[in-house]
Design a protein around this motif. Structure first.
Motif, PDB file in Angstrom:
ATOM      1  N   LEU A 189       1.065  -1.272  -0.003  1.00  0.00           N
ATOM      2  CA  LEU A 189       0.100   0.013  -0.141  1.00  0.00           C
ATOM      3  C   LEU A 189       0.892   1.252   0.093  1.00  0.00           C
ATOM      4  N   ASP A 190       2.194   1.166  -0.093  1.00  0.00           N
ATOM      5  CA  ASP A 190       2.915   2.039  -0.208  1.00  0.00           C
ATOM      6  C   ASP A 190       2.575   3.176  -1.342  1.00  0.00           C
ATOM      7  N   GLY A 191       2.276   4.522  -1.178  1.00  0.00           N
ATOM      8  CA  GLY A 191       1.989   5.390  -2.168  1.00  0.00           C
ATOM      9  C   GLY A 191       0.657   5.387  -2.560  1.00  0.00           C
ATOM     10  N   ALA A 237     -13.976   0.797  -2.385  1.00  0.00           N
ATOM     11  CA  ALA A 237     -14.062   0.453  -3.671  1.00  0.00           C
ATOM     12  C   ALA A 237     -12.658   0.806  -4.234  1.00  0.00           C
ATOM     13  N   LEU A 238     -12.082  -0.418  -4.869  1.00  0.00           N
ATOM     14  CA  LEU A 238     -10.616  -0.300  -5.464  1.00  0.00           C
ATOM     15  C   LEU A 238     -10.734   0.535  -6.780  1.00  0.00           C
ATOM     16  N   THR A 239     -10.128   1.529  -6.937  1.00  0.00           N
ATOM     17  CA  THR A 239      -9.717   2.144  -8.228  1.00  0.00           C
ATOM     18  C   THR A 239      -8.725   1.757  -8.868  1.00  0.00           C
ATOM     19  N   ARG A 240      -8.505   2.123 -10.361  1.00  0.00           N
ATOM     20  CA  ARG A 240      -7.590   1.500 -11.268  1.00  0.00           C
ATOM     21  C   ARG A 240      -6.123   1.991 -10.790  1.00  0.00           C
ATOM     22  N   ASN A 241      -6.296   3.310 -10.341  1.00  0.00           N
ATOM     23  CA  ASN A 241      -4.966   3.922  -9.944  1.00  0.00           C
ATOM     24  C   ASN A 241      -4.147   3.090  -8.815  1.00  0.00           C
ATOM     25  N   ALA A 242      -5.365   2.837  -7.800  1.00  0.00           N
ATOM     26  CA  ALA A 242      -4.665   2.120  -6.466  1.00  0.00           C
ATOM     27  C   ALA A 242      -4.426   0.768  -7.047  1.00  0.00           C
ATOM     28  N   MET A 243      -5.102   0.093  -7.914  1.00  0.00           N
ATOM     29  CA  MET A 243      -4.783  -1.331  -8.349  1.00  0.00           C
ATOM     30  C   MET A 243      -3.425  -1.219  -8.929  1.00  0.00           C
ATOM     31  N   ALA A 244      -2.916  -0.391  -9.735  1.00  0.00           N
ATOM     32  CA  ALA A 244      -1.886  -0.331 -10.528  1.00  0.00           C
ATOM     33  C   ALA A 244      -0.718  -0.228  -9.543  1.00  0.00           C
ATOM     34  N   VAL A 245      -0.770   0.642  -8.557  1.00  0.00           N
ATOM     35  CA  VAL A 245       0.362   0.722  -7.525  1.00  0.00           C
ATOM     36  C   VAL A 245       0.664  -0.511  -6.718  1.00  0.00           C
ATOM     37  N   VAL A 246      -0.550  -1.114  -6.121  1.00  0.00           N
ATOM     38  CA  VAL A 246      -0.544  -2.667  -5.551  1.00  0.00           C
ATOM     39  C   VAL A 246       0.230  -3.542  -6.537  1.00  0.00           C
TER      40      VAL A 246
END
Length: 347
Positions: A112-114, A123-132
């Motif tokens: 979850l860093d960043g 709800a999971l966003t596409r930005n967050a999914m990319a980071v993970v």
């Protein structure tokens, strides 16, 4: 094939709970038929033990997956930690929330860093999914794309300038690896958009392929992620309702199953009457839909294009009235060999 039209049908009734009926071949889940666009990915995720259903009847053995349901960050972390660090998850403290073990493992590996402003139950966003995903790849020792590949990918992302700076590196990396792709022909990433459970299963399958291949990179073409035709109709319906200031309709899995049954029946009889002579609304009782105030059905035949089907319905006063009915709260859409069905409920 000649395009046919039929008047919309409405029914106000209260139905008792019936015995669910199934249509077509299915795997582990009663609401994911073999024709579903994400069937193979969902079956793989279930077989790998990273995704389970949203409902299970221990008496009948019926499982439901809810492929159009939203995916939370907690669910995504649970999927990835089960896939990559199953022993750590099994031994992690599990007191508190159901995802406590996965959250602890995710924190340990810095997944979850960043990531900002995405609560675990949100709800999971596409930005967050990319980071993970990028953190998982790095933790698993997968080589990241080089600078040239990243620049080439950035040039193909239609809304690159709108992606917040803290997410850009991750977005470019996972798109270059082919794990995520654009949402349209312009390569739009739409980082604030969220994922359904079916879409998450498909992304997991691509991620698993990259992890298995190690540093092998798929093609760097950012082709659009194909939208499920049934999901496209639901989206178009809710867009039409939004234009009229109406709330969106919620997908009901039982209603979706009923619509799939009706779509298959259209090949035999293109009417609001079922092939055995009963009303179209008898399918609701068969699929366990009860306690509703009103129901409606729209049907169309002769096109495999969801936008064309919506155009036909919106240009017909009766069908348009169903789509824009303010008292309807739920929808289920079915498609089979050029036949489309929309089933509506007001609860």
């Amino acid at each position: 094939m000649q395009k046919k039209r039929a008047a919309a049908a409405l029914l106000a009734a209260a139905m008792i709970l019936g015995v669910p009926a199934q249509a077509g071949s299915r795997g582990a889940f009663s609401d994911v038929l073999e024709k579903h666009w994400a069937f193979a990915a969902i079956e793989q995720a279930y077989a790998d033990g990273v995704m389970t259903g949203t409902y299970y009847d221990a008496v009948t053995g019926v499982r439901q997956f809810s492929p159009e349901g939203s995916l939370s960050m907690a669910e995504w972390l649970s999927m990835l930690t089960r896939a990559c660090w199953p022993e750590e998850v099994a031994s992690a403290p599990s007191s508190g929330s159901w995802y406590a073990g996965a959250a602890a493992v995710a924190e340990h590996h810095g997944l979850l860093d960043g990531v900002e402003d995405v609560p675990l139950e949100g709800a999971l966003t596409r930005n967050a999914m990319a980071v993970v995903i990028r953190h998982v790849l790095e933790e698993q020792g997968v080589a990241m794309p080089d600078e040239e590949a990243l620049r080439d990918t950035q040039a193909k992302i239609g809304d690159w300038a709108q992606i917040p700076a803290q997410y850009q590196e991750s977005v470019a990396a996972v798109m270059a690896l082919g794990i995520l792709s654009g949402t349209d022909s312009s390569g739009t990433f739409a980082g604030g958009a969220t994922f359904t459970r079916g879409q998450a299963a498909a992304v997991y399958g691509r991620l698993e392929g990259v992890l298995t291949a190690g540093a092998g990179l798929p093609s760097q073409e950012t082709t659009p992620e194909a939208e499920d035709p049934v999901a496209a109709v639901v989206r178009l319906v809710n867009e039409a309702r939004a234009q009229e200031g109406l709330p969106p309709l919620e997908v009901l899995s039982e209603l979706e199953t009923a619509a799939e049954i009706r779509a298959q029946e259209l090949g035999t009889l293109f009417e609001h009457t079922r092939p055995d002579g009963r009303s179209c609304f008898t399918v609701l009782e068969e699929c366990g839909v009860s306690s509703y105030r009103a129901a409606g059905e729209n049907i169309a035949m002769g096109t495999d294009d969801p936008e064309r089907a919506m155009e036909l319905w919106m240009n017909s006063p009766g069908h348009r009235a169903n789509i824009l009915k303010s008292t309807f709260t739920h929808i289920g859409v079915g498609y089979h060999e050029g036949g489309w069905v929309q089933l509506f409920l007001g609860q």
